[in-house]
Scaffold this active site. Sequence first.
Site, PDB file in Angstrom:
ATOM      1  N   ASN A 221       0.695  -1.330  -0.140  1.00  0.00           N
ATOM      2  CA  ASN A 221      -0.282   0.004   0.170  1.00  0.00           C
ATOM      3  C   ASN A 221       0.873   1.148  -0.176  1.00  0.00           C
ATOM      4  O   ASN A 221       1.944   1.159   0.686  1.00  0.00           O
ATOM      5  CB  ASN A 221      -1.043  -0.174   1.247  1.00  0.00           C
ATOM      6  CG  ASN A 221      -1.956  -1.030   1.022  1.00  0.00           C
ATOM      7  OD1 ASN A 221      -3.038  -0.720   0.548  1.00  0.00           O
ATOM      8  ND2 ASN A 221      -1.854  -2.172   1.698  1.00  0.00           N
ATOM      9  N   ASP A 250      -6.812  -7.066   6.271  1.00  0.00           N
ATOM     10  CA  ASP A 250      -8.251  -6.798   6.649  1.00  0.00           C
ATOM     11  C   ASP A 250      -9.148  -7.239   5.462  1.00  0.00           C
ATOM     12  O   ASP A 250     -10.212  -7.101   5.487  1.00  0.00           O
ATOM     13  CB  ASP A 250      -8.295  -5.486   7.010  1.00  0.00           C
ATOM     14  CG  ASP A 250      -7.880  -4.468   5.804  1.00  0.00           C
ATOM     15  OD1 ASP A 250      -7.441  -5.071   4.726  1.00  0.00           O
ATOM     16  OD2 ASP A 250      -8.313  -3.264   5.853  1.00  0.00           O
ATOM     17  N   ASP A 277      -3.210  -0.515  11.569  1.00  0.00           N
ATOM     18  CA  ASP A 277      -3.264   0.634  11.053  1.00  0.00           C
ATOM     19  C   ASP A 277      -4.753   1.161  11.620  1.00  0.00           C
ATOM     20  O   ASP A 277      -5.249   1.878  10.688  1.00  0.00           O
ATOM     21  CB  ASP A 277      -3.159   0.613   9.196  1.00  0.00           C
ATOM     22  CG  ASP A 277      -2.966   1.836   8.705  1.00  0.00           C
ATOM     23  OD1 ASP A 277      -2.534   2.893   9.503  1.00  0.00           O
ATOM     24  OD2 ASP A 277      -3.155   2.184   7.489  1.00  0.00           O
TER      25      ASP A 277
END
Length: 386
Positions: A221, A250, A277
């Site tokens: 990411n 996730d 996060d």
Amino acid sequence: MTAPTAITGARIFDGDLWHENRALLIGNGKVAAIAALGDVPADARIVPMDGLSLVPGFIDIQVNGGGGVLLNEQPDVEGIRTICAAHARFGTTALLPTLITDSREVTATTIAAGLAAREARVPGFLGLHLEGPHLSVARKGAHDPAFIRPMEQADLDRIVAARRGLDVLLTTLAPENATNDQIGALHAAGVTVSLGHSDSGYETAAAAVEAGARMMTHLFNAMSQLGNREPGMVGAALDLGHLNAGLIADGYHVHPVSIGAALRAKRGPGRIFLVTDAMSPIGTDMTSFFLNGREIFREGGRLTLADGTLAGADIDMASCVRYMRDTVGVELEEALRMASLYPAEAIGMTGRKGRLTHGHDADFAVIDGGVNVVATWIGGMPVFTA
């Protein structure tokens, strides 16, 4: 001398192996031993946990918020205390409250709050993670580009000074906005340097690792991807053995097939470990919140800006472990290590954290067969009971 505490009736995972029909002995906030039941001291305080499992407490080194608090919006000791307590409900016994790119003033206030939280011995507080502001605008993600800028000497001095008062200080930066000399100075001062939010190529990342960077922030990411002619930041994270890499498991940030491929490809001794996060809604029923004046929406397990950009994650560490086991297909023991031992390795805390063996902090989660957290202990004391 205070009588020891003995946790009995539970299977115990020490970080390497399971122990059956044993007791976890705790004294002075530390693990004394995993002992045969016949060796439990007569004066021990017995705490039965029949039918459950004890596992090393989860360590989350990228936590933006929880319990309704976002560190950027409440950078003080009570904000940190609320965040730590919110994540303790999900088995996290040590975390780094994480400041998303913000102003110089908010950064300074957050560092002061971290120093005060350490002084106050806030349960679960391990140090700070400064994610930015020295990032790439091209890979900014949800970070406000108005605050992104190159690292200056004053920034370097502030981070080095903060590290002297904290057990752990992690900073995420992009090689585009910090020099290798600055990375080397941070590394020499004991700061853990993580590369992230970067559009750099492999060679640039490799030079930053040579200078002292030791981590990659939320793999896949906000970074250049693995390509056929340019390995990018993803390729660097997998190929460079000195790098550890955080991963948000996730189901939205990284596809499970990509996770599996990365786990098979990662060159050691560096590891891939779990981070949440997480943002402020964890442990609440909030449907939206604000970061740097911008509203972030919570829906269907995702957090996004109005334009659909992912803005942190709506997940806790126990859920990450379940995802790794149930969706990615990782053995439970390895998923547990990804949530405890491997992050401890990444920040140099294996002497205290990540295992339940003699001399380690008595930080553990009590889980059932579904990896649901029944209780959480920090420093030999219960901080959460379902």
